[in-house]
Scaffold this motif. Structure first.
Motif, short mmCIF file in Angstrom:
data_model
loop_
_atom_site.label_atom_id
_atom_site.label_comp_id
_atom_site.label_asym_id
_atom_site.label_seq_id
_atom_site.Cartn_x
_atom_site.Cartn_y
_atom_site.Cartn_z
N PHE A 127 0.86 -1.19 0.00
CA PHE A 127 0.00 0.00 0.00
C PHE A 127 0.90 1.24 0.00
N SER A 128 0.81 1.98 -1.09
CA SER A 128 1.73 3.13 -1.24
C SER A 128 1.00 4.44 -1.07
N PHE A 129 0.59 4.71 0.13
CA PHE A 129 -0.08 5.98 0.44
C PHE A 129 0.06 6.24 1.92
N TYR A 130 -0.47 7.36 2.36
CA TYR A 130 -0.38 7.72 3.78
C TYR A 130 -1.62 7.21 4.50
N ASN A 159 -5.18 2.47 -3.49
CA ASN A 159 -3.85 2.31 -4.12
C ASN A 159 -3.94 2.51 -5.63
N ILE A 214 -4.86 6.28 -6.68
CA ILE A 214 -3.73 7.22 -6.64
C ILE A 214 -2.85 7.05 -7.88
N GLY A 231 5.47 2.16 2.27
CA GLY A 231 5.19 1.94 0.85
C GLY A 231 5.06 3.24 0.10
N SER A 232 4.58 4.28 0.78
CA SER A 232 4.34 5.55 0.08
C SER A 232 5.61 6.09 -0.57
#
Lengths: 253, 425
Positions: A92-95, A151, A154, B253-254
């Motif tokens: 998961f690449s977010f805040y 995810n 974005i 990951g972000s």
């Protein structure tokens, strides 16, 4: 394999080794992906899928040869190239502390979009991916499936021409998988080239037209999926995969 | 600009939701400022208002020892209590423990007679030197020493003040006795009390004036000393939130996505600097406000802000920037949040110690005195002291702001090199 469309991705004589590792991960690797393709990259653990995607997205730097996205050379932090693609990593690449809307606002700005475009794209994506009701809730409270949708949202907020997807549906329920795959097909219809990698081969069969199988840093098969199945006399991608890569365990250290 | 603005908003939102981080940056330093100032205030009052409990066991029955006790009481430093039956060190220790006294003095049994004999002897010698006949005492001998017992927790400086005070009382008694003997030898009558007082107590007055750059003569107090000092510590305490935040972003990951976006991560670092510099300014404003409005309600002196507000703003801003740069620097090089927090916490305590927040730099010895100039907190503290204690202006703190600025630039350079080396920008 003949490519009629112009190239979205052009990899020529690619050579790469991880720092401190004497063995080359890739040596003289060539791969061409046409614009508008739905391309699947498959291989066992440690075969080099993630490394190849990291090289295509500029997360790693090429040692030899070159990679071009829509004719532009992928280099270290090349903003012109980075605008062209979206990336949906497996993690998961977010805040997590922010809401969906807040994440989209921030990442939209970093993609270079203006305020109005971000607002419009946010509304569209929340609607398409079924996140309208929870748009202001902190993402950390979401289920795994909802986080996968965030995810994805974005990664596509800037309408990328190429979309890299690393296991975009891992750990989600059937409804979420269905929604994500349908949305990806919709994006592709509108011209986005998809580069997809996953271990969910049955799902890949429904999504990908072109596939490449990679093992030990080498592309061992690359063609139209139907043609490959026919050539190797296999009835599914999974059987083709096992046929070409074997049934031995892979210890990816 | 829109990218930077969006990133600042993102950082503020994340920070606002990080309740533990906010507590660490605001509540903990506030508690620290209040506790340290209160404790230091007690120490100030120990010297100025409160009195040190002193037990005196007078084994002597003479008049001179009673005068000595009276004179010790007049020093104003001690709350004198008389005890009897103390024979030795052990029983004095027990008595001090029972009466909660920090000090004990035993006056030996033949004190008055020995002081009188000694004084008579000195007076006789003086008469002889004048060519007159005077009484001398054969075998006057030395006066047995007074023994002072003290609690080991008593600081060295305080102990010296105590010894000095008692010595001065003793000298007064001995001089008085010598004077009386001398007067008697000359006039064959007792020294009149008024003359005795005039001769012994008519000392030259000592004025104590705090030196300030603006000519004001406000006496410094615990608040004026501690609030600026611990505000600096609070600003550097942002490392507990910011250092961890940089690491958290790096390992989350972000960050993978951030690296693939058409924006340089330097924007992210700049945003953190702006956000957390804002935090340090708010910290300073909150702590100073407490010093001004809350401390008087807590029985502490109110904080007096310097007259040069611009200088105060600039010093606080540069100090905050330095604190933020240090926190980011630690965050860039740490691999885990535990590393950032552990190293961060210990290192700021060391920087505070070396920088003179805990022990004044002027009292440090050799190496540590030189090392103080390497601590950014030292330069912040010196600048604050010039503004808060000496009434200085901007021109007076330039010499402190410049080294602080240089340290900050060096930290920024290290951050840049660290990000480059780690392929993050």
């Amino acid at each position: 394999m003949a490519l009629n469309n112009p190239l979205a991705i052009d990899i020529e004589n690619l050579g790469f080794r991880y720092p401190g590792n004497s063995d080359l991960s890739f040596s003289k690797l060539n791969l061409k992906i046409a614009k508008g393709e739905r391309f699947g990259l498959f291989g066992p653990n440690g075969a080099g899928k993630t490394t190849l995607i990291s090289l295509m997205t500029g997360l790693l730097s090429v040692d030899e040869g070159h990679i071009k996205l829509l004719g532009k050379e992928v280099g270290k932090k090349n903003n012109q190239v980075n605008k062209l693609f979206g990336f949906i990593p497996q993690d998961f690449s977010f805040y997590q502390e922010l809401s969906t809307v807040e994440n989209l606002e921030f990442f939209g700005a970093w993609y270079g979009l203006n305020r109005q475009t971000i607002r419009k794209r946010t509304d569209d994506l929340l609607h398409i991916l079924g996140l309208e009701e929870v748009k202001d809730k902190q993402v950390q409270k979401f289920s795994g499936g909802m986080k996968r949708r965030v995810n994805l949202a974005i990664g596509v907020i800037h309408n990328p021409k190429i979309l890299f997807l690393d296991e975009p549906t891992v750990g989600v329920d059937v409804q979420t998988r269905y929604a994500i795959i349908n949305y990806l097909l919709e994006l592709n219809k509108n011209g986005t080239t998809l580069v997809y990698t996953s271990h969910q081969l049955s799902e890949a069969e429904g999504l990908c037209e072109q596939v490449a199988l990679i093992d030990d840093g080498k592309i061992i098969a690359h063609d139209d999926l139907d043609k490959l199945l026919k050539d190797y006399r296999q009835d599914s991608l999974e059987h083709l995969f096992l046929n070409l890569t074997g049934k031995d365990f892979r210890n990816d250290v | 600009m829109f990218k930077l603005w969006s990133t600042v908003i993102k950082d503020i939102r994340i920070l606002w939701r990080d309740k533990v981080g906010i507590s660490l940056m605001f509540i903990m330093p506030i508690i620290l400022v209040v506790v340290i100032t209160s404790i230091q205030n007690s120490t100030f009052q120990l010297v100025n208002k409160n009195k040190l409990p002193l037990l005196i066991c007078n084994k002597d029955t003479g008049k001179i020892s009673s005068e000595l006790i009276k004179d010790i009481g007049k020093i104003g430093m001690f709350k004198v209590s008389l005890v009897s039956g103390v024979k030795d060190e052990k029983s004095m220790s027990e008595a001090m423990h029972t009466k909660d006294a920090m000090l004990g003095v035993i006056i030996p049994s033949n004190f008055s007679s020995k002081v009188a004999a000694k004084s008579k002897n000195i007076a006789g010698k003086a008469m002889s030197s004048f060519g007159l006949q005077g009484d001398t005492v054969k075998h006057a001998g030395d006066v047995d020493p007074l023994t002072i017992y003290y609690n080991p927790v008593l600081q060295e400086s305080l102990k010296l003040s105590v010894a000095g005070g008692i010595r001065s009382a003793l000298q007064l008694v001995e001089s008085g006795e010598t004077l009386k003997s001398l007067y008697f030898s000359i006039n064959e009558k007792q020294l009149p009390e008024s003359l005795e007082n005039e001769m012994l107590n008519n000392k030259t007055a000592i004025n104590e004036i705090p030196v300030s750059k603006d000519g004001t003569r406000t006496t410094p107090n615990a608040t004026q000393h501690n609030v600026p000092a611990w505000t600096i510590f609070a600003m550097f305490f942002v490392i507990m939130s910011l250092g961890g935040s940089v690491v958290r972003e790096k390992v989350s990951g972000s960050f993978i996505r951030l690296k693939t976006l058409p924006t340089n991560y330097a924007v992210g670092i700049l945003s953190k600097q702006i956000t957390y510099m804002g935090v340090t300014m708010i910290q300073a404003a909150v702590i100073f406000s407490m010093g001004i409005w809350l401390f008087p309600h807590m029985g502490l002196s109110a904080l007096n802000l310097p007259s040069d507000w611009l200088a105060l703003f600039i010093v606080t801003l540069v100090c905050g920037w330095c604190a933020v740069s240090y926190a980011i620097c630690v965050g860039v090089f740490a691999d885990t949040q535990e590393q950032a927090n552990g190293f961060g916490a210990v290192s700021i305590v060391i920087l505070a110690s070396v920088g003179g927040l805990m022990v004044p730099s002027f009292a440090m010895m050799g190496f540590f005195k030189s090392a103080a100039s390497l601590s950014p907190m030292h330069w912040c503290l010196q600048a604050y002291y010039i503004l808060f204690l000496e009434g200085g202006k901007l021109k007076d703190v330039i010499n402190n702001i410049v080294p602080l600025f240089i340290i900050t630039i060096v930290l920024q350079l290290i951050i840049f090199l660290g990000l480059k080396r780690k392929n993050l920008i």
